[in-house]
Design a protein around this motif. Structure first.
Motif, PDB file in Angstrom:
ATOM      1  N   THR A  98      57.773 -14.586 -33.974  1.00  0.00           N
ATOM      2  CA  THR A  98      56.017 -15.420 -34.668  1.00  0.00           C
ATOM      3  C   THR A  98      54.447 -14.934 -33.839  1.00  0.00           C
ATOM      4  O   THR A  98      55.217 -15.432 -32.694  1.00  0.00           O
ATOM      5  CB  THR A  98      56.665 -16.387 -35.471  1.00  0.00           C
ATOM      6  N   ALA A  99      54.054 -14.911 -34.404  1.00  0.00           N
ATOM      7  CA  ALA A  99      52.926 -14.595 -32.983  1.00  0.00           C
ATOM      8  C   ALA A  99      51.516 -13.535 -33.572  1.00  0.00           C
ATOM      9  O   ALA A  99      51.941 -12.616 -34.570  1.00  0.00           O
ATOM     10  CB  ALA A  99      53.785 -13.771 -31.715  1.00  0.00           C
ATOM     11  N   VAL A 100      50.434 -13.485 -32.893  1.00  0.00           N
ATOM     12  CA  VAL A 100      49.742 -12.005 -33.083  1.00  0.00           C
ATOM     13  C   VAL A 100      50.169 -11.095 -32.318  1.00  0.00           C
ATOM     14  O   VAL A 100      50.125 -10.613 -30.972  1.00  0.00           O
ATOM     15  CB  VAL A 100      48.132 -13.189 -32.840  1.00  0.00           C
ATOM     16  N   TYR A 101      50.030 -10.053 -32.917  1.00  0.00           N
ATOM     17  CA  TYR A 101      51.070  -8.843 -32.440  1.00  0.00           C
ATOM     18  C   TYR A 101      49.307  -7.907 -31.619  1.00  0.00           C
ATOM     19  O   TYR A 101      48.971  -7.756 -33.029  1.00  0.00           O
ATOM     20  CB  TYR A 101      51.674  -8.220 -32.678  1.00  0.00           C
ATOM     21  N   TYR A 102      49.096  -7.714 -30.514  1.00  0.00           N
ATOM     22  CA  TYR A 102      47.755  -6.886 -29.778  1.00  0.00           C
ATOM     23  C   TYR A 102      48.263  -5.567 -29.432  1.00  0.00           C
ATOM     24  O   TYR A 102      49.596  -5.262 -28.421  1.00  0.00           O
ATOM     25  CB  TYR A 102      47.375  -7.492 -28.856  1.00  0.00           C
ATOM     26  N   CYS A 103      47.469  -4.273 -30.207  1.00  0.00           N
ATOM     27  CA  CYS A 103      48.267  -3.348 -29.663  1.00  0.00           C
ATOM     28  C   CYS A 103      46.822  -3.098 -27.742  1.00  0.00           C
ATOM     29  O   CYS A 103      45.499  -3.449 -28.117  1.00  0.00           O
ATOM     30  CB  CYS A 103      47.181  -1.786 -30.352  1.00  0.00           C
ATOM     31  N   LYS A 104      47.684  -3.004 -27.181  1.00  0.00           N
ATOM     32  CA  LYS A 104      46.655  -2.371 -25.918  1.00  0.00           C
ATOM     33  C   LYS A 104      46.679  -0.849 -25.185  1.00  0.00           C
ATOM     34  O   LYS A 104      47.567  -0.138 -25.788  1.00  0.00           O
ATOM     35  CB  LYS A 104      47.543  -3.153 -24.649  1.00  0.00           C
ATOM     36  N   ALA A 105      45.832  -0.066 -25.606  1.00  0.00           N
ATOM     37  CA  ALA A 105      45.725   1.543 -24.875  1.00  0.00           C
ATOM     38  C   ALA A 105      44.999   1.621 -23.462  1.00  0.00           C
ATOM     39  O   ALA A 105      43.392   0.671 -23.606  1.00  0.00           O
ATOM     40  CB  ALA A 105      45.049   1.999 -25.870  1.00  0.00           C
ATOM     41  N   TYR A 106      45.017   2.238 -22.641  1.00  0.00           N
ATOM     42  CA  TYR A 106      44.903   2.274 -21.246  1.00  0.00           C
ATOM     43  C   TYR A 106      44.645   4.026 -20.750  1.00  0.00           C
ATOM     44  O   TYR A 106      45.160   4.579 -20.965  1.00  0.00           O
ATOM     45  CB  TYR A 106      46.326   2.277 -19.634  1.00  0.00           C
TER      46      TYR A 106
END
Length: 119
Positions: free
Chosen positions: A90-98
């Motif tokens: 359980t968490a907030v899931y974040y997408c990351k892009a470089y």
């Protein structure tokens, strides 16, 4: 301007599955790395999984064997298939892009999507 838009979060019971998606759009020349991070209340944001443009992957030990990251380079989209979910996921899931725009390299984040696993 670059945007990352996540989708697919929600509430599921322990043992269930979810699939997260993150689509990047805007003035993108190329995406180098994409990944998923998560942040539970009171915790630091932590790496869940990442994938290079060539398809090499890296996973947090806590999700190995349960989560699978993949990407569609033609769609500038990264996915996270999450199986055998546990309450501790359980968490907030974040997408990351470089990625590289026409003028510079930079790191971009999505707005986050809530994943809640009930016991």
């Amino acid at each position: 301007q670059v945007q990352l838009v996540e989708s697919g979060g929600g509430l599921v019971q322990a043992g269930g599955s979810l699939r997260l998606s993150c689509a990047a759009s805007g003035s993108i020349f190329s995406i180098i790395d994409m990944g998923w991070y998560r942040q539970a209340p009171g915790n630091h944001r932590e790496l869940v999984a990442e994938i290079t443009s060539g398809g090499s992957t890296n996973y947090a030990d806590s999700v190995k064997g349960r989560f699978t990251i993949s990407r569609d380079n033609a769609k500038n989209t990264v996915y996270l298939q999450m199986n055998s979910l546990k309450p501790e996921d359980t968490a907030v899931y974040y997408c990351k892009a470089y990625l590289r725009t026409r003028t510079a390299f930079g790191t971009y984040w999505g707005q986050g999507t809530q994943v809640t696993i009930s016991s």
